[in-house]
Write an enzyme that holds these catalytic residues in place. Structure first.
Site, short mmCIF file in Angstrom:
data_model
loop_
_atom_site.label_atom_id
_atom_site.label_comp_id
_atom_site.label_asym_id
_atom_site.label_seq_id
_atom_site.Cartn_x
_atom_site.Cartn_y
_atom_site.Cartn_z
N GLN A 123 59.72 43.97 51.58
CA GLN A 123 58.53 44.69 52.34
C GLN A 123 57.63 45.15 51.55
O GLN A 123 57.64 46.18 50.99
CB GLN A 123 59.25 45.59 53.10
CG GLN A 123 58.21 46.30 54.19
CD GLN A 123 58.81 47.76 54.84
OE1 GLN A 123 59.97 47.64 54.59
NE2 GLN A 123 58.10 48.19 55.86
N GLY A 124 56.41 44.60 51.33
CA GLY A 124 55.06 44.90 50.81
C GLY A 124 54.13 45.71 51.56
O GLY A 124 53.20 45.31 51.77
N SER A 126 53.98 49.74 51.07
CA SER A 126 53.47 50.86 50.55
C SER A 126 52.81 50.78 49.14
O SER A 126 52.84 49.55 48.55
CB SER A 126 54.81 52.02 50.03
OG SER A 126 55.26 52.30 51.30
N GLU A 241 62.80 48.66 61.83
CA GLU A 241 63.46 49.35 60.61
C GLU A 241 64.18 50.87 61.25
O GLU A 241 65.38 51.08 60.77
CB GLU A 241 62.53 49.66 59.81
CG GLU A 241 63.15 50.47 58.46
CD GLU A 241 62.18 50.79 57.39
OE1 GLU A 241 62.53 50.91 56.09
OE2 GLU A 241 61.04 50.93 57.76
N GLU A 361 57.24 64.15 56.61
CA GLU A 361 56.03 64.92 57.27
C GLU A 361 55.35 63.86 57.96
O GLU A 361 54.80 64.14 59.15
CB GLU A 361 55.20 65.33 55.91
CG GLU A 361 55.64 66.21 54.97
CD GLU A 361 56.48 65.86 53.90
OE1 GLU A 361 57.16 64.40 53.92
OE2 GLU A 361 56.86 66.41 52.94
#
Length: 378
Positions: A123-124, A126, A241, A361
């Site tokens: 998974q690209g 971030s 996810e 957060e």
């Protein structure tokens, strides 16, 4: 909410338990390479029994299982201490996204190799300056002679060192609003323009990686969901996810909590009132996690898609698992942080829980705004 299983669901659970008892491959071997190939072989066995893509439609190699059956499956895998599958991201995110947004040609090309673990997915999303704010990513894709040329950098890319394909989100319109200028691609990792560099973790492992992409080429037929629609496709990915975490995580916590109770007894601290209170609180939290997952499942059954409740489950799991490993370290006393043991590993690995799969957060903001309906700060 009725948590009682129907006769059909009980039959499915019993069938699965028996299959796991008959086919369990045993503990994973030592060593990263051996362990990964072990998981690949295990996933092939699951696929042969149509368990790998359990919830996928039958026409795509799955069983068309209900959401409750999927929850039972996740629980039973954890309860039996079965190994992970090799292609976790492909099964949980890549495949469901292709099924939901892909073309017929993409479904024909990509789905079966996901199930068999022949082709691993990563998974690209971030980036170094866009970890939690996905829409601010800077990786750029430019159209060129029928292909897209991609340049940029990704980070925290799980299993990139094993992957054939990458679920890549890149900016294709520099002038559009940041959420609207993104496109979702399936990028071939096996090209010189894509460099993978491992990130060594505090545990000594390197399951996360950096990606350096210098004019990598992606054919136009590998765009998923249409140019400029990458944000909505990415949201589908993230919801799948987090929706898959709840039930297995709750069972895993209960199992680990039982091991922690035994550790407390072994250390002669079973009558310590403070420790008993902390263990009781952990048990309560693990039960709340299970019930929250059930609540999210109910919402998903009504709408057909995972909802924001998955963010609450992931947040609860992160906090509870970290608190449990911290207590285990305290219970072990001076040996806790220095002696190599399973609990030492768990404590170190749990540090990533509040970052991976969505930082705590950000999850708090999602829960506040989309679950509780509180006003936005900006």
């Amino acid at each position: 909410m009725d948590l009682t299983l129907s006769p059909q669901e009980e039959a499915f659970r019993d069938e699965l338990r028996q299959w796991l008892a008959d086919n369990h491959p045993g503990p994973e071997p030592a060593g990263d390479i051996d362990a990964f190939e072990f998981r690949r072989a295990w996933q092939r066995k699951l696929d042969e029994a149509n368990y790998a893509g359990l919830s996928w439609p039958e026409e795509y190699g799955g069983r068309g299982a209900t959401l409750i059956e999927q929850a039972i499956f996740n629980e039973e895998l954890v309860r039996s201490r079965a190994p992970m599958t090799a292609n976790v991201l492909g099964l949980v995110m890549g495949g469901p996204v292709v099924i939901a947004h892909g073309t017929d040609e993409q479904k024909q090309r990509f789905l079966k190799p996901i199930l068999t673990a022949e082709e691993i997915w990563c998974q690209g999303f971030s980036e170094p300056e866009s970890g939690s704010d996905l829409a601010s990513l800077k990786t750029k894709a430019v159209k060129d002679n029928g292909d897209w040329v991609v340049t940029g950098q990704k980070v925290w890319t799980t299993f990139a060192h094993e992957a054939k394909w990458c679920m890549l989100v890149a900016r294709t319109d520099q002038d559009a609003a940041k959420h609207k200028g993104l496109t979702y691609f399936i990028m071939d990792m096996e090209q010189e323009a894509v460099q993978v560099r491992p990130l060594r973790q505090i545990t000594g492992e390197a399951e996360f990686n950096e990606l350096f992409i210098e004019e990598a080429r992606i054919p136009d037929e590998n765009v998923v969901g249409g140019v400029g629609n990458g944000w909505m496709v990415a949201i589908t990915t993230l919801m799948h996810e987090r929706a898959g975490l709840g039930f297995g995580s709750a069972v895993a916590l209960k199992i680990a909590l039982g091991e922690l109770m035994q550790l407390v007894r072994d250390q002669g601290l079973a009558d310590d009132d403070v420790i008993r209170q902390r263990i009781a609180q952990l048990y309560i939290e693990s039960e709340v996690l299970r019930l929250t997952a059930s609540r999210g499942l109910t919402a998903q059954m009504k709408t057909g898609i995972p909802g924001p409740e998955g963010s609450l489950v992931k947040w609860q799991w992160s906090d509870t698992n970290q608190a449990m490993t911290e207590l285990a370290t305290e219970v072990r006393g001076p040996e806790g942080p220095i002696v190599d043991s399973d609990w030492t590993y768990r404590f170190l690995r749990a540090r990533a829980n509040s970052i991976e799969g969505g930082t705590t957060e950000i999850l708090r903001n999602i829960v506040a705004e989309r679950v509780l309906g509180l006003p936005r700060l900006r």
